[in-house]
Design an enzyme around this catalytic site. Structure first.
Site, PDB file in Angstrom:
ATOM      1  N   ALA A  16      75.786  47.922 -10.564  1.00 52.39           N
ATOM      2  CA  ALA A  16      75.640  47.616 -11.853  1.00 52.39           C
ATOM      3  C   ALA A  16      76.826  47.147 -12.899  1.00 52.39           C
ATOM      4  O   ALA A  16      76.312  46.575 -14.018  1.00 52.39           O
ATOM      5  CB  ALA A  16      74.787  48.137 -12.694  1.00 52.39           C
ATOM      6  N   ASP A 180      72.575  32.208  -1.217  1.00 54.25           N
ATOM      7  CA  ASP A 180      74.242  31.249  -1.061  1.00 54.25           C
ATOM      8  C   ASP A 180      74.035  30.428  -2.834  1.00 54.25           C
ATOM      9  O   ASP A 180      72.516  29.711  -2.613  1.00 54.25           O
ATOM     10  CB  ASP A 180      73.414  30.648  -0.190  1.00 54.25           C
ATOM     11  CG  ASP A 180      75.204  29.672  -0.221  1.00 54.25           C
ATOM     12  OD1 ASP A 180      75.504  29.360  -1.086  1.00 54.25           O
ATOM     13  OD2 ASP A 180      75.273  28.739   1.192  1.00 54.25           O
ATOM     14  N   HIS A 181      74.712  30.849  -3.262  1.00 59.58           N
ATOM     15  CA  HIS A 181      74.017  30.804  -5.171  1.00 59.58           C
ATOM     16  C   HIS A 181      74.141  29.176  -5.006  1.00 59.58           C
ATOM     17  O   HIS A 181      73.771  28.465  -6.129  1.00 59.58           O
ATOM     18  CB  HIS A 181      74.795  30.873  -6.075  1.00 59.58           C
ATOM     19  CG  HIS A 181      76.206  30.719  -6.212  1.00 59.58           C
ATOM     20  ND1 HIS A 181      76.776  31.180  -5.118  1.00 59.58           N
ATOM     21  CD2 HIS A 181      76.557  29.806  -7.629  1.00 59.58           C
ATOM     22  CE1 HIS A 181      78.186  30.623  -5.679  1.00 59.58           C
ATOM     23  NE2 HIS A 181      78.053  29.174  -6.499  1.00 59.58           N
ATOM     24  N   GLU A 219      87.555  23.315  -6.830  1.00 58.33           N
ATOM     25  CA  GLU A 219      88.235  24.394  -8.252  1.00 58.33           C
ATOM     26  C   GLU A 219      89.741  24.245  -8.835  1.00 58.33           C
ATOM     27  O   GLU A 219      90.391  24.283  -7.947  1.00 58.33           O
ATOM     28  CB  GLU A 219      87.628  25.531  -7.709  1.00 58.33           C
ATOM     29  CG  GLU A 219      86.399  25.740  -6.774  1.00 58.33           C
ATOM     30  CD  GLU A 219      86.434  27.708  -6.631  1.00 58.33           C
ATOM     31  OE1 GLU A 219      85.940  28.360  -7.905  1.00 58.33           O
ATOM     32  OE2 GLU A 219      86.357  27.940  -5.332  1.00 58.33           O
ATOM     33  N   HIS A 243      78.667  27.306   1.415  1.00 59.28           N
ATOM     34  CA  HIS A 243      78.181  27.008   0.445  1.00 59.28           C
ATOM     35  C   HIS A 243      78.058  25.149   1.149  1.00 59.28           C
ATOM     36  O   HIS A 243      77.065  23.933   1.179  1.00 59.28           O
ATOM     37  CB  HIS A 243      78.744  26.579  -0.510  1.00 59.28           C
ATOM     38  CG  HIS A 243      78.731  27.987  -1.518  1.00 59.28           C
ATOM     39  ND1 HIS A 243      77.752  28.813  -1.444  1.00 59.28           N
ATOM     40  CD2 HIS A 243      80.299  29.001  -2.121  1.00 59.28           C
ATOM     41  CE1 HIS A 243      78.228  30.308  -1.845  1.00 59.28           C
ATOM     42  NE2 HIS A 243      79.837  30.547  -2.042  1.00 59.28           N
TER      43      HIS A 243
HETATM   44  N1  LIG Z   1      82.230  38.586  -8.917  1.00 54.79           N
HETATM   45  C1  LIG Z   1      81.543  37.351  -8.295  1.00 54.79           C
HETATM   46  O1  LIG Z   1      81.886  36.000  -9.321  1.00 54.79           O
HETATM   47  C2  LIG Z   1      80.747  37.143  -7.051  1.00 54.79           C
HETATM   48  C3  LIG Z   1      80.663  37.870  -6.215  1.00 54.79           C
HETATM   49  N2  LIG Z   1      80.243  38.482  -5.592  1.00 54.79           N
HETATM   50  C4  LIG Z   1      79.603  39.256  -4.074  1.00 54.79           C
HETATM   51  O2  LIG Z   1      78.516  40.212  -5.054  1.00 54.79           O
HETATM   52  C5  LIG Z   1      79.027  42.111  -4.386  1.00 54.79           C
HETATM   53  C6  LIG Z   1      80.143  42.291  -6.134  1.00 54.79           C
HETATM   54  O3  LIG Z   1      81.049  41.737  -6.585  1.00 54.79           O
HETATM   55  P1  LIG Z   1      81.668  42.076  -7.565  1.00 54.79           P
HETATM   56  O4  LIG Z   1      79.520  42.441  -8.997  1.00 54.79           O
HETATM   57  O5  LIG Z   1      82.624  40.974  -8.101  1.00 54.79           O
HETATM   58  O6  LIG Z   1      82.235  43.625  -6.967  1.00 54.79           O
HETATM   59  P2  LIG Z   1      83.080  44.264  -8.216  1.00 54.79           P
HETATM   60  O7  LIG Z   1      84.038  44.908  -7.421  1.00 54.79           O
HETATM   61  O8  LIG Z   1      83.289  44.225 -10.057  1.00 54.79           O
HETATM   62  O9  LIG Z   1      81.992  45.469  -8.529  1.00 54.79           O
HETATM   63  C7  LIG Z   1      81.680  46.554  -7.556  1.00 54.79           C
HETATM   64  C8  LIG Z   1      80.584  47.077  -8.158  1.00 54.79           C
HETATM   65  O10 LIG Z   1      80.112  48.785  -6.922  1.00 54.79           O
HETATM   66  C9  LIG Z   1      79.971  49.801  -7.888  1.00 54.79           C
HETATM   67  N3  LIG Z   1      80.726  50.397  -6.746  1.00 54.79           N
HETATM   68  C10 LIG Z   1      81.400  50.463  -5.800  1.00 54.79           C
HETATM   69  N4  LIG Z   1      82.001  52.196  -4.880  1.00 54.79           N
HETATM   70  C11 LIG Z   1      80.387  52.020  -5.285  1.00 54.79           C
HETATM   71  C12 LIG Z   1      79.913  53.377  -4.500  1.00 54.79           C
HETATM   72  N5  LIG Z   1      80.528  53.904  -3.893  1.00 54.79           N
HETATM   73  N6  LIG Z   1      78.397  53.381  -4.767  1.00 54.79           N
HETATM   74  C13 LIG Z   1      77.840  52.869  -6.027  1.00 54.79           C
HETATM   75  N7  LIG Z   1      78.337  51.938  -6.402  1.00 54.79           N
HETATM   76  C14 LIG Z   1      79.788  51.456  -6.038  1.00 54.79           C
HETATM   77  C15 LIG Z   1      80.787  49.525  -8.480  1.00 54.79           C
HETATM   78  O11 LIG Z   1      81.150  50.757  -9.765  1.00 54.79           O
HETATM   79  P3  LIG Z   1      81.646  52.063  -9.705  1.00 54.79           P
HETATM   80  O12 LIG Z   1      83.113  51.828  -9.325  1.00 54.79           O
HETATM   81  O13 LIG Z   1      80.648  52.818 -11.010  1.00 54.79           O
HETATM   82  O14 LIG Z   1      80.948  53.223  -8.195  1.00 54.79           O
HETATM   83  C16 LIG Z   1      81.273  48.453  -9.291  1.00 54.79           C
HETATM   84  O15 LIG Z   1      79.516  48.463 -10.655  1.00 54.79           O
HETATM   85  C17 LIG Z   1      80.433  41.460  -3.269  1.00 54.79           C
HETATM   86  O16 LIG Z   1      79.744  41.262  -2.434  1.00 54.79           O
HETATM   87  C18 LIG Z   1      80.984  39.695  -3.646  1.00 54.79           C
HETATM   88  O17 LIG Z   1      81.445  39.457  -2.642  1.00 54.79           O
HETATM   89  C19 LIG Z   1      79.859  36.994  -4.984  1.00 54.79           C
HETATM   90  C20 LIG Z   1      79.674  35.850  -5.134  1.00 54.79           C
HETATM   91  C21 LIG Z   1      80.329  35.860  -7.034  1.00 54.79           C
HETATM   92  O1  LIG Z   2      80.609  31.695  -3.727  1.00 49.35           O
HETATM   93  C1  LIG Z   2      81.670  31.648  -4.206  1.00 49.35           C
HETATM   94  O2  LIG Z   2      81.883  30.156  -4.957  1.00 49.35           O
HETATM   95  C2  LIG Z   2      81.943  30.144  -6.187  1.00 49.35           C
HETATM   96  C3  LIG Z   2      82.861  28.845  -6.770  1.00 49.35           C
HETATM   97  O3  LIG Z   2      81.288  28.092  -6.589  1.00 49.35           O
HETATM   98  P1  LIG Z   2      80.307  27.722  -8.135  1.00 49.35           P
HETATM   99  O4  LIG Z   2      79.526  27.657  -8.478  1.00 49.35           O
HETATM  100  O5  LIG Z   2      81.391  27.732  -9.522  1.00 49.35           O
HETATM  101  O6  LIG Z   2      80.943  26.547  -7.756  1.00 49.35           O
HETATM  102  C4  LIG Z   2      83.817  30.145  -5.948  1.00 49.35           C
HETATM  103  O7  LIG Z   2      84.962  30.273  -6.866  1.00 49.35           O
HETATM  104  C5  LIG Z   2      83.808  31.497  -5.204  1.00 49.35           C
HETATM  105  O8  LIG Z   2      85.990  31.947  -4.537  1.00 49.35           O
HETATM  106  C6  LIG Z   2      83.292  32.087  -4.066  1.00 49.35           C
HETATM  107  O9  LIG Z   2      83.096  33.088  -3.351  1.00 49.35           O
END
Ligand SMILES: NC(=O)C1=CN([C@@H]2O[C@H](COP(=O)(O)OP(=O)(O)OC[C@H]3O[C@@H](n4cnc5c(N)ncnc54)[C@H](OP(=O)(O)O)[C@@H]3O)[C@@H](O)[C@H]2O)C=CC1
Ligand SMILES: O=C1O[C@H](COP(=O)(O)O)[C@@H](O)[C@H](O)[C@H]1O
Length: 495
Positions: A16, A180-181, A219, A243
């Protein structure tokens, strides 16, 4: 459950404090709340390791909503439903504390024991979190429990199977929502409606009348802050396995006998099963990979991929992929589905172009004029809409010229908004898994791309091979030219 019902639920977000929660999930929950789709009887529990308090968490939630939705309204009442629980997912004692907190909140908000566990964390934790949720009895409440899994779902077919087995040991398939968004995007959801609610398309939707289908998801952004993840993944795993192949499945599937989750999924699975496997020695004939060089986007110079982060300096990872996908079934035999996606391309755009075959004897197009085929263009983003390109005589003219019939409902929030997440989160709360991927879809998609990636992993690519700000490597154009086609330019067809 009807759309008017307001489900009661606790949403538990693992990760979160991360990027996804901040940019997509909090704004989505807020919009569901604002539009009255979730009732006052809801709570959100955020979990991550950093030692935040509820107040710090709530400030973060409010800031992320203010940023994402460009508003400064007072949302204190909304954020008071958010609770933060410092938690290391690798420590099993944390799950017992979480169970106690969820029971308290169930009572406080009368949520009937309904729980969504949203895993917004690195995928290496997915399996163990699912197992701990089961072992410590967190999914045993008076209501329902659902598990939302973010991508990537595995790194290849073998690891995806392993992950799936771990998750399935704890949750039933009906409780698992693999997100899958793209399936939450308005116009991706519209593909089925456009196809199955219009006699003029569905009768022509086959290899007799369609010459080829093109799906572009370009992109202009580069790898941004995600170098570590992206370099391990590459464009094929990041975009094609999920996607792009999902869009192929929606475009190619047979009409389902009913609009139910199982029937729709079953038709999509049949398409993915029918994808022609690309043999090792043929990969270069059907697929093109690329990595961006320096260049300019919107008149600003940008670096090449290998200079974006220290660890990328010798990278052999593809930031672009184009391919000719063939579907070996009765309807699509002989019709290429061309796909292309990449980072640092000329612009951000996702479009589908369905190109129809010419009529047998076209009296209006002689040798000195280029024939213009009929096109159906589905604009996924940034604009949302449909354009039909026909030929007609323009007023005062004498020859047939391409004209466009266009319907455009400009996306109300622009690109990359939480809108898709909002819809999918709502579907999950309602228990509608139609726009989530079933394991079979995931498995067939991995099987298809595994053979391509295995070949590429054993050969050094000639990278970088496309300029930032271009539409990709020249070889991607040749891929179509040798079949007598060309990519329909996404900028031109926008206008
Ligand atoms: N960001 C994006 O746009 C997208 C992300 N995703 C997927 O969503 C998922 C999350 O991505 P994203 O938010 O970017 O990743 P981040 O690295 O920004 O966030 C990871 C989170 O996990 C927490 N975390 C890490 N290790 C632990 C642990 N051992 N216990 C508890 N909490 C932990 C971190 O918080 P803390 O360090 O405080 O523990 C943080 O809140 C991934 O699977 C990613 O592939 C998919 C599509 C798009
Ligand atoms: O899942 C993913 O999608 C984005 C592209 O999503 P969009 O909704 O902005 O088209 C991509 O940038 C990213 O690398 C990939 O993990």
């Amino acid at each position: 459950m009807t759309i008017q019902q307001k489900p009661k639920v606790i949403i538990v977000i693992f990760g979160a404090t991360g990027d996804l929660a901040k940019r997509k999930l909090f704004p989505s929950i807020y919009r569901l709340y604002k539009s009255g789709k979730i009732s006052e009887d809801f709570a959100v529990v955020g979990l991550a390791r950093r030692p935040w308090t509820n107040d710090v968490f709530r400030d973060n939630v409010e800031n992320s909503i203010h940023d994402a939705l460009s508003t400064d309204e007072n949302i204190g009442t909304f954020s008071s439903h958010f609770y933060y629980h410092p938690f290391d997912v690798t420590e099993t004692s944390s799950y017992q504390d979480l169970k106690v907190l969820l029971e308290e909140l169930d009572g406080k908000y009368q949520t009937d024991g309904n729980r969504v566990f949203y895993l917004a964390m690195a995928p290496e934790y997915f399996g163990s979190i699912a197992q701990n949720l089961e072992s410590y009895g967190l999914k045993e409440s008076a209501g329902w429990s659902r598990l939302v899994i973010e991508k990537p779902f595995g790194h290849d077919l073998a690891s995806a199977k392993e992950l799936n087995n771990e998750i399935r040991a704890a949750f039933d398939e009906e409780q698992i929502y693999r997100i899958d968004h793209y399936l939450g995007k308005e116009m991706v959801q519209n593909i089925e409606v456009i196809r199955f609610a219009n006699a003029i398309f569905e009768h022509l939707w086959n290899n007799q009348y369609i010459s080829n289908v093109q799906i572009t998801s370009s992109e202009s952004l580069g790898v941004e802050e995600r170098a570590r993840y992206y370099d391990h993944s590459g464009a094929t795993r990041d975009m094609v396995q999920n996607h792009m192949l999902q869009m192929v499945a929606l475009l190619a599937m047979e009409p389902p006998i009913k609009l139910t989750t199982d029937e729709i999924r079953s038709e999509k699975v049949k398409v993915l099963r029918a994808l022609r496997t690309i043999e090792n020695e043929k990969v270069d004939k059907y697929f093109v990979r690329g990595q961006y060089d320096s260049g300019s986007i919107n008149e600003k110079p940008v670096e090449r991929y290998r200079d974006e982060a220290e660890e990328l300096i010798d990278s052999n990872t593809e930031t672009y992929v184009a391919g000719k996908v063939l579907i070996d079934n009765y309807r699509w035999s002989g019709v290429p589905f061309y796909i292309r996606t990449g980072k640092r391309m000329a612009e951000k755009s996702t479009k589908i172009v369905v190109e129809f075959k010419d009529i047998p004897m076209n009296l209006y197009f002689k040798t000195n004029r280029e024939k213009h085929p009929n096109l159906l263009i589905i604009h996924i983003q940034p604009n949302e809409g449909v354009t039909l390109v026909l030929n007609a005589k323009k007023s005062g003219g004498s020859l047939a010229e391409p004209i466009q019939l266009a319907y455009n409902n400009y996306g109300y929030d622009g690109i990359n908004t939480p809108e898709a997440y909002e819809k999918l989160l709502y579907d999950c709360i309602l228990g509608d898994a139609t726009n989530f991927t079933h394991w079979d879809e995931v498995a067939y998609s991995w099987a298809y791309i595994d053979s391509i990636l295995k070949t590429w992993e054993t050969t050094q690519a000639d990278f970088p091979n496309y300029k930032s700000g271009s539409m990709g490597p020249e070889a991607a154009d040749k891929l179509l030219e040798k079949d007598g086609f060309h990519w329909w330019p996404i900028t031109e067809i926008e206008k």
